[in-house]
Design a protein around this motif. Sequence first.
Motif, PDB file in Angstrom:
ATOM      1  N   LEU A 149       0.825  -1.197   0.000  1.00 16.24           N
ATOM      2  CA  LEU A 149       0.000   0.000   0.000  1.00 16.24           C
ATOM      3  C   LEU A 149       0.863   1.252   0.000  1.00 16.24           C
ATOM      4  O   LEU A 149       1.889   1.304   0.668  1.00 16.24           O
ATOM      5  CB  LEU A 149      -0.913   0.011   1.229  1.00 16.24           C
ATOM      6  N   ASN A 202      -1.595   6.724   0.279  1.00 19.92           N
ATOM      7  CA  ASN A 202      -3.028   6.962   0.095  1.00 19.92           C
ATOM      8  C   ASN A 202      -3.844   5.674   0.178  1.00 19.92           C
ATOM      9  O   ASN A 202      -5.007   5.661  -0.197  1.00 19.92           O
ATOM     10  CB  ASN A 202      -3.285   7.632  -1.254  1.00 19.92           C
ATOM     11  N   ASN A 255      -3.535   2.996  -1.627  1.00 16.24           N
ATOM     12  CA  ASN A 255      -3.752   2.358  -2.925  1.00 16.24           C
ATOM     13  C   ASN A 255      -2.793   1.175  -3.037  1.00 16.24           C
ATOM     14  O   ASN A 255      -1.634   1.264  -2.626  1.00 16.24           O
ATOM     15  CB  ASN A 255      -3.476   3.334  -4.072  1.00 16.24           C
ATOM     16  N   GLN A 266      -0.175  -0.916  -4.667  1.00 17.69           N
ATOM     17  CA  GLN A 266       0.864  -0.618  -5.649  1.00 17.69           C
ATOM     18  C   GLN A 266       1.101  -1.759  -6.633  1.00 17.69           C
ATOM     19  O   GLN A 266       1.293  -1.529  -7.811  1.00 17.69           O
ATOM     20  CB  GLN A 266       2.189  -0.296  -4.933  1.00 17.69           C
ATOM     21  N   ARG A 301      -0.713  -4.301  -8.059  1.00 18.74           N
ATOM     22  CA  ARG A 301      -2.039  -4.858  -8.304  1.00 18.74           C
ATOM     23  C   ARG A 301      -1.986  -6.168  -9.076  1.00 18.74           C
ATOM     24  O   ARG A 301      -1.262  -6.306 -10.060  1.00 18.74           O
ATOM     25  CB  ARG A 301      -2.876  -3.829  -9.047  1.00 18.74           C
TER      26      ARG A 301
END
Length: 169
Positions: A110, A113, A115, A117, A119
């Motif tokens: 992560l 934010n 998100n 990284q 994926r």
Amino acid sequence: CETDDAEVAKERRISIFSRDVLPKIKASFESSKWNPMAQVEEAVTLYEIVLNSSKKSLTAKENYTSDECAVFSSVDVDEERLGDLVPRELLRETIFPKLMRFLHAWKAELDANLNVQNRLELWLLPWISHLDHRTIITQLASDLKRKVRSTLSVLNREILKHDEFLRTS
């Protein structure tokens, strides 16, 4: 060109492809230098080239005249022997197991934010169209489901930490 000559040429092409070409490509996919998360496009492109080339050159029909017979031109080949060679040797026996090893080792990373990284879909989705064997899809879906749940748990914990930090500030 006589039928016997065409059969001999066919057998030679099959032998050369399965004995010399395919093992070298397989070794490339087995190499520790290939990272399926980082070199997705290159690997998928190589697999597709090998798959399409083998289908085109080994299963196409060639019309022979009585005076011509090229050993490496295409003739109709035994579909049972070649139809599954590249998917079996490369995809099922080499690429899929490596994808699964990387999937099992994968952990969500992560950013600030929250998100993800690294994926999963970026390196697994390009292979989906080639993973056509029912057991492969079932196994992959099951493992992906576990990884997504795990990622959601990590995200939930991180969000709770952030919320707690904001309440105490």
